[in-house]
Write a protein that holds these residues in place. Structure first.
Motif, mmCIF file in Angstrom:
data_model
loop_
_atom_site.group_PDB
_atom_site.id
_atom_site.type_symbol
_atom_site.label_atom_id
_atom_site.label_comp_id
_atom_site.label_asym_id
_atom_site.label_seq_id
_atom_site.Cartn_x
_atom_site.Cartn_y
_atom_site.Cartn_z
ATOM 1 N N GLN A 1 -19.793 120.473 10.531
ATOM 2 C CA GLN A 1 -19.156 119.791 9.056
ATOM 3 C C GLN A 1 -19.331 118.528 8.476
ATOM 4 N N LEU A 2 -20.171 117.601 7.761
ATOM 5 C CA LEU A 2 -20.583 116.701 7.190
ATOM 6 C C LEU A 2 -19.977 116.364 5.331
ATOM 7 N N ALA A 3 -19.496 115.484 5.469
ATOM 8 C CA ALA A 3 -18.529 114.415 4.555
ATOM 9 C C ALA A 3 -18.445 113.520 3.861
ATOM 10 N N GLU A 4 -19.688 113.167 2.948
ATOM 11 C CA GLU A 4 -19.478 111.856 2.906
ATOM 12 C C GLU A 4 -18.992 110.837 1.879
ATOM 13 N N SER A 5 -18.734 109.370 1.796
ATOM 14 C CA SER A 5 -18.133 109.041 1.282
ATOM 15 C C SER A 5 -18.259 107.437 1.177
ATOM 16 N N GLY A 6 -17.537 106.685 -0.501
ATOM 17 C CA GLY A 6 -17.814 105.798 -0.314
ATOM 18 C C GLY A 6 -19.223 105.070 -1.512
ATOM 19 N N GLY A 7 -19.752 106.511 -2.522
ATOM 20 C CA GLY A 7 -20.604 106.320 -3.615
ATOM 21 C C GLY A 7 -20.139 105.106 -4.731
ATOM 22 N N GLY A 8 -20.116 104.728 -5.870
ATOM 23 C CA GLY A 8 -19.407 104.104 -6.579
ATOM 24 C C GLY A 8 -20.534 103.808 -7.507
ATOM 25 N N LEU A 9 -20.319 102.781 -7.968
ATOM 26 C CA LEU A 9 -21.051 102.133 -9.379
ATOM 27 C C LEU A 9 -20.984 100.764 -8.672
ATOM 28 N N VAL A 10 -22.122 99.925 -8.365
ATOM 29 C CA VAL A 10 -22.470 98.997 -7.913
ATOM 30 C C VAL A 10 -23.518 98.126 -9.072
ATOM 31 N N GLN A 11 -23.682 96.878 -9.017
ATOM 32 C CA GLN A 11 -24.441 96.570 -9.775
ATOM 33 C C GLN A 11 -26.141 95.792 -8.877
ATOM 34 N N ALA A 12 -26.615 95.936 -10.062
ATOM 35 C CA ALA A 12 -28.277 95.386 -9.117
ATOM 36 C C ALA A 12 -27.772 94.292 -7.833
ATOM 37 N N GLY A 13 -28.514 94.311 -6.846
ATOM 38 C CA GLY A 13 -28.173 92.702 -5.828
ATOM 39 C C GLY A 13 -26.861 92.858 -5.285
ATOM 40 N N ASP A 14 -25.686 93.893 -5.479
ATOM 41 C CA ASP A 14 -24.883 94.473 -4.611
ATOM 42 C C ASP A 14 -25.024 94.673 -3.787
ATOM 43 N N SER A 15 -23.653 94.712 -2.442
ATOM 44 C CA SER A 15 -23.877 95.448 -1.424
ATOM 45 C C SER A 15 -23.300 96.766 -1.789
ATOM 46 N N LEU A 16 -23.221 97.952 -1.058
ATOM 47 C CA LEU A 16 -22.733 99.283 -0.490
ATOM 48 C C LEU A 16 -22.376 99.507 1.021
ATOM 49 N N ARG A 17 -21.715 100.266 1.207
ATOM 50 C CA ARG A 17 -21.448 100.990 2.593
ATOM 51 C C ARG A 17 -20.697 102.447 1.961
ATOM 52 N N ILE A 18 -21.197 103.340 2.589
ATOM 53 C CA ILE A 18 -21.538 104.744 2.358
ATOM 54 C C ILE A 18 -21.072 105.618 3.812
ATOM 55 N N SER A 19 -19.987 106.046 3.744
ATOM 56 C CA SER A 19 -19.607 106.687 5.470
ATOM 57 C C SER A 19 -20.165 108.436 5.189
ATOM 58 N N CYS A 20 -20.298 108.889 6.585
ATOM 59 C CA CYS A 20 -20.245 109.942 6.739
ATOM 60 C C CYS A 20 -19.145 110.683 8.166
ATOM 61 N N ALA A 21 -18.749 111.793 7.638
ATOM 62 C CA ALA A 21 -17.748 111.825 8.915
ATOM 63 C C ALA A 21 -18.284 113.262 9.707
ATOM 64 N N ALA A 22 -17.778 113.381 10.464
ATOM 65 C CA ALA A 22 -18.684 115.045 10.759
ATOM 66 C C ALA A 22 -17.354 115.851 11.341
ATOM 67 N N SER A 23 -17.373 116.430 11.317
ATOM 68 C CA SER A 23 -16.606 117.407 12.189
ATOM 69 C C SER A 23 -16.856 118.636 13.425
ATOM 70 N N GLY A 24 -16.278 118.321 14.747
ATOM 71 C CA GLY A 24 -17.553 119.506 14.890
ATOM 72 C C GLY A 24 -16.982 118.895 16.820
ATOM 73 N N PRO A 25 -17.919 119.335 18.005
ATOM 74 C CA PRO A 25 -17.847 119.175 18.789
ATOM 75 C C PRO A 25 -19.376 118.540 19.648
ATOM 76 N N ASN A 26 -19.730 117.208 19.988
ATOM 77 C CA ASN A 26 -21.189 117.112 20.540
ATOM 78 C C ASN A 26 -21.641 116.107 19.481
ATOM 79 N N PHE A 27 -21.148 115.296 18.735
ATOM 80 C CA PHE A 27 -21.357 114.057 17.786
ATOM 81 C C PHE A 27 -21.830 112.995 18.332
ATOM 82 N N ARG A 28 -22.365 112.929 18.860
ATOM 83 C CA ARG A 28 -22.711 112.303 20.026
ATOM 84 C C ARG A 28 -24.334 112.467 20.371
ATOM 85 N N THR A 29 -24.720 114.210 20.885
ATOM 86 C CA THR A 29 -25.254 114.372 20.687
ATOM 87 C C THR A 29 -26.101 114.606 20.053
ATOM 88 N N TYR A 30 -26.044 114.649 18.418
ATOM 89 C CA TYR A 30 -26.761 114.930 17.186
ATOM 90 C C TYR A 30 -27.623 113.739 16.212
#
Length: 122
Positions: free
Chosen positions: A3-32
């Protein structure tokens, strides 16, 4: 199953930076393979970047150099660092997962998050 859940989106201005994240639940994340896609209303979902558990990465040609995908296997999380954002990059950004190797077609991904809105104002 993962299961995947994104976060970190939002409103920014042109030229800005943003980092978004995705947290995964379940086994064997490294294999995906973990990928980011984006979609605007009325358009097809577009490949952004993908990363394997062995840190092999692939980017959409138009984004290379501005976006960086990374993952923390200990935290079951994948990130997308976006720099020098443009208004036309306003979209819902989705996290996706699949087994084996990187593919750019959205239909190849079995698992999806709900998406996070990124809005870039001019």
């Amino acid at each position: 199953q993962v299961q995947l859940a994104e976060s970190g989106g939002g409103l920014v201005q042109a030229g800005d930076s943003l980092r978004i994240s995705c947290a995964a639940s379940g086994p064997n994340f490294r294999t995906y393979v973990m990928a980011w896609f984006r979609q605007v209303p009325g358009k097809e979902r577009e490949f952004v970047a993908a990363n394997t558990g062995l840190d092999v990465t692939k980017y959409a040609d138009s984004l290379k150099g501005r976006f960086t995908i990374s993952r923390d296997n200990a935290k079951n999380t994948v990130y997308l660092q976006m720099n020098s954002l443009k208004p036309e990059e306003t979209a819902v950004y989705y996290c996706a997962a699949r087994s084996f190797f990187i593919v750019q077609a959205p239909s190849a991904y079995a698992y999806w998050g709900q998406g996070t809105q990124v809005t870039v104002s001019s």
